[in-house]
Design an enzyme around this catalytic site. Structure first.
Site, PDB file in Angstrom:
ATOM      1  N   TRP A  39       0.927  -0.625   0.122  1.00  0.00           N
ATOM      2  CA  TRP A  39       0.356   0.336  -0.377  1.00  0.00           C
ATOM      3  C   TRP A  39       0.725   1.547   0.070  1.00  0.00           C
ATOM      4  O   TRP A  39       2.345   0.843   0.682  1.00  0.00           O
ATOM      5  CB  TRP A  39      -0.938  -0.227   1.197  1.00  0.00           C
ATOM      6  CG  TRP A  39      -0.376   0.124   2.478  1.00  0.00           C
ATOM      7  CD1 TRP A  39      -0.009  -1.197   3.160  1.00  0.00           C
ATOM      8  CD2 TRP A  39       0.160   1.397   3.155  1.00  0.00           C
ATOM      9  NE1 TRP A  39       0.522  -0.931   4.286  1.00  0.00           N
ATOM     10  CE2 TRP A  39       0.065   0.749   4.218  1.00  0.00           C
ATOM     11  CE3 TRP A  39      -0.358   2.510   3.499  1.00  0.00           C
ATOM     12  CZ2 TRP A  39       1.139   1.565   6.257  1.00  0.00           C
ATOM     13  CZ3 TRP A  39       0.612   3.654   3.852  1.00  0.00           C
ATOM     14  CH2 TRP A  39       1.036   2.667   4.997  1.00  0.00           C
ATOM     15  N   GLU A  82       6.105   9.024  13.872  1.00  0.00           N
ATOM     16  CA  GLU A  82       6.414   8.488  12.719  1.00  0.00           C
ATOM     17  C   GLU A  82       7.388   9.694  11.713  1.00  0.00           C
ATOM     18  O   GLU A  82       8.269   8.766  11.277  1.00  0.00           O
ATOM     19  CB  GLU A  82       5.462   8.301  11.752  1.00  0.00           C
ATOM     20  CG  GLU A  82       4.640   7.700  12.331  1.00  0.00           C
ATOM     21  CD  GLU A  82       5.104   5.819  12.516  1.00  0.00           C
ATOM     22  OE1 GLU A  82       5.943   5.494  12.542  1.00  0.00           O
ATOM     23  OE2 GLU A  82       4.137   4.533  13.097  1.00  0.00           O
ATOM     24  N   GLU A 120       7.993   2.540   6.780  1.00  0.00           N
ATOM     25  CA  GLU A 120       8.234   2.781   7.909  1.00  0.00           C
ATOM     26  C   GLU A 120       7.814   4.199   7.010  1.00  0.00           C
ATOM     27  O   GLU A 120       7.497   5.297   7.812  1.00  0.00           O
ATOM     28  CB  GLU A 120       9.303   3.190   9.086  1.00  0.00           C
ATOM     29  CG  GLU A 120       9.056   2.168   9.901  1.00  0.00           C
ATOM     30  CD  GLU A 120       7.840   1.951  10.963  1.00  0.00           C
ATOM     31  OE1 GLU A 120       7.565   2.387  11.662  1.00  0.00           O
ATOM     32  OE2 GLU A 120       7.742   0.242  11.904  1.00  0.00           O
ATOM     33  N   GLU A 173       8.406  -1.634  18.684  1.00  0.00           N
ATOM     34  CA  GLU A 173       6.848  -1.615  17.304  1.00  0.00           C
ATOM     35  C   GLU A 173       5.424  -2.164  17.929  1.00  0.00           C
ATOM     36  O   GLU A 173       4.480  -2.080  17.566  1.00  0.00           O
ATOM     37  CB  GLU A 173       7.708  -3.245  16.223  1.00  0.00           C
ATOM     38  CG  GLU A 173       8.506  -2.417  15.513  1.00  0.00           C
ATOM     39  CD  GLU A 173       8.508  -1.609  14.770  1.00  0.00           C
ATOM     40  OE1 GLU A 173       7.564  -1.045  14.338  1.00  0.00           O
ATOM     41  OE2 GLU A 173       9.789  -1.359  14.079  1.00  0.00           O
ATOM     42  N   THR A 176       3.902   0.673  19.202  1.00  0.00           N
ATOM     43  CA  THR A 176       3.609   1.643  17.953  1.00  0.00           C
ATOM     44  C   THR A 176       1.989   0.391  17.649  1.00  0.00           C
ATOM     45  O   THR A 176       1.178   1.418  17.525  1.00  0.00           O
ATOM     46  CB  THR A 176       4.474   1.829  17.091  1.00  0.00           C
ATOM     47  OG1 THR A 176       5.191   0.485  16.805  1.00  0.00           O
ATOM     48  CG2 THR A 176       5.010   2.703  17.405  1.00  0.00           C
ATOM     49  N   ASP A 205       1.561  -2.670   9.512  1.00  0.00           N
ATOM     50  CA  ASP A 205       2.541  -2.909   9.322  1.00  0.00           C
ATOM     51  C   ASP A 205       3.474  -3.213  10.492  1.00  0.00           C
ATOM     52  O   ASP A 205       4.627  -3.576  10.701  1.00  0.00           O
ATOM     53  CB  ASP A 205       3.358  -1.481   8.966  1.00  0.00           C
ATOM     54  CG  ASP A 205       3.086  -1.178   7.440  1.00  0.00           C
ATOM     55  OD1 ASP A 205       2.958  -2.744   6.485  1.00  0.00           O
ATOM     56  OD2 ASP A 205       3.486  -0.208   7.108  1.00  0.00           O
ATOM     57  N   GLU A 206       3.253  -2.735  12.048  1.00  0.00           N
ATOM     58  CA  GLU A 206       4.015  -2.466  13.046  1.00  0.00           C
ATOM     59  C   GLU A 206       4.198  -4.500  13.206  1.00  0.00           C
ATOM     60  O   GLU A 206       5.034  -4.311  14.190  1.00  0.00           O
ATOM     61  CB  GLU A 206       3.039  -1.541  13.651  1.00  0.00           C
ATOM     62  CG  GLU A 206       3.428  -0.331  13.636  1.00  0.00           C
ATOM     63  CD  GLU A 206       4.462   0.533  13.490  1.00  0.00           C
ATOM     64  OE1 GLU A 206       5.661  -0.131  13.300  1.00  0.00           O
ATOM     65  OE2 GLU A 206       4.207   2.726  13.366  1.00  0.00           O
ATOM     66  N   HIS A 209       6.107  -6.038  11.879  1.00  0.00           N
ATOM     67  CA  HIS A 209       7.698  -5.494  11.816  1.00  0.00           C
ATOM     68  C   HIS A 209       8.133  -5.602  13.535  1.00  0.00           C
ATOM     69  O   HIS A 209       9.560  -6.432  13.998  1.00  0.00           O
ATOM     70  CB  HIS A 209       8.028  -3.950  12.040  1.00  0.00           C
ATOM     71  CG  HIS A 209       7.682  -3.741  10.616  1.00  0.00           C
ATOM     72  ND1 HIS A 209       7.892  -1.748  10.537  1.00  0.00           N
ATOM     73  CD2 HIS A 209       7.755  -4.161   9.543  1.00  0.00           C
ATOM     74  CE1 HIS A 209       7.782  -1.931   8.889  1.00  0.00           C
ATOM     75  NE2 HIS A 209       8.087  -2.669   8.770  1.00  0.00           N
TER      76      HIS A 209
HETATM   77 FE   LIG Z   1       7.253   0.474  13.745  1.00  0.00          FE
HETATM   78 FE   LIG Z   2       5.417   3.614  11.922  1.00  0.00          FE
END
Ligand SMILES: [Fe+2]
Ligand SMILES: [Fe+2]
Length: 340
Positions: A39, A82, A120, A173, A176, A205-206, A209
């Site tokens: 994305w 971020e 990120e 991670e 967040t 995504d976090e 990660h």
């Molecule tokens: Fe992150």
């Molecule tokens: Fe992030």
């Protein structure tokens, strides 16, 4: 004082990090998204090239009217966090054994570090544009805060040690992920489904990660449990410093703690979450079941096993009160008393 002398990364640690490089290389395809299938921020923003862009933008802004000042402050704080990504990439590249030696190195650790950074990078980008287009926050003040934050830097006290570094990132991670997910829930509750979707994508995504860093650390636990458990305990004793703790809007040096209080108040990121993260990591790395360790490492194991309970007790005692003004919101005031 240069703390480098206090913690020394041993040659054995460097060998361990080097020895899992092949494993990291094999995992990269599942830990990072294929760029062409990934994305991008513009997928979630009004198409300014469309014939009816004015209509699209108007719809977008109308949906954002539902967001409370509390949610806006936390979203701004998360976005600023971020946006200080240059600081985090610099930090990651200082970890011994993980460094990208050329800036375009094909080594698995370097590919991870650039892949992580590029994923990120979309987070701050999307949230920044989202907030700008809503017209609800003082963007100049927000931008000044980002400028100060990158200027001030960030020292998580990981001493360029990859073990300390991967404990830190595993924790952070997950933190967040929790924070973005909770902002998304509040947005949905307010009727802003679009922001809910955005926060969900970022939280996804976090989560990936988090999985990666936990996996790297799991490998380190397998190969060097005595030192790994010491690293985990060391990071917990010095407490996990938040990456944006040195934020400053140019007027108020306490703006980070004010933002944290609002996050605590509306349940986006709380002391209870901190306790939950410790518990999750203790379980993930099977700390209770570690065998063959003694001395300081056995003590660290014992300390870690009782730690989340201590934070849970602390969470019961957290009480916040008063009210604070935020330059990000044109000095509108937010009451800090918890919502009953
Ligand atoms: Fe992150
Ligand atoms: Fe992030």
């Amino acid at each position: 004082m240069d703390r480098q002398n206090e913690i020394h990364v041993t040659s054995h640690q460097l060998e361990v990090v080097k020895s899992i490089e092949g494993f990291v290389g094999e995992q990269l395809n599942s830990l990072l998204m294929n760029v062409d299938e990934s994305w991008q921020p513009s997928d979630f923003l009004p198409d300014m090239n469309a014939d009816n862009w004015v209509e699209r933008l108007t719809d977008f802004r109308q949906r954002a009217v539902a967001l409370s000042d509390e949610v806006l402050v936390v979203l701004v704080g998360d976005m600023i966090t971020e946006e200080a990504l240059p600081t985090y990439q610099t930090w990651l590249n200082r970890l011994h054994g993980v460094t990208d030696q050329t800036g375009a190195s094909p080594s698995p650790w370097a590919r991870w570090s650039r892949g992580w950074t590029s994923e990120e990078n979309r987070h701050g980008d999307l949230l920044n544009k989202y907030l700008y287009l809503t017209g609800r926050v003082d963007m100049r003040s927000v931008e000044t805060t980002i400028h100060h934050l990158i200027n001030n830097g960030f020292d998580p006290q990981t001493e360029n040690d990859p073990y300390l570094g991967f404990v830190y990132t595993s924790f952070q991670e997950r933190a967040t992920k929790i924070s973005h997910r909770n902002v998304g829930v509040l947005a949905k509750r307010a009727g802003e489904d679009h922001l809910h979707k955005i926060c969900g994508m970022i939280a996804g995504d976090e989560a990936r990660h988090e999985k990666a860093y936990k996996l790297f650390m799991t490998k380190i636990f397998e190969l060097d449990p005595a030192k790994a458990v010491l690293a985990f305990a060391h990071m917990m004793k010095s407490k996990i410093a938040m990456p944006a703790m040195l934020m400053d809007d140019g007027r108020d040096k306490k703006i980070f703690s004010k933002f944290s209080l609002v996050a605590q108040k509306i349940g986006v990121y709380t002391t209870k979450d901190y306790a939950e993260i410790i518990e999750a990591l203790v379980n993930e790395w099977k700390i209770e079941g570690l065998t063959g360790i003694s001395g300081a490492s056995a003590k660290a194991q014992e300390y870690l096993c009782g730690l989340s309970e201590r934070y849970l007790k602390l969470a019961e005692r957290v009480s916040i009160s008063g009210a604070e003004k935020f330059s990000w919101l044109y000095d509108r005031e937010i009451a800090l008393a918890p919502v009953v």
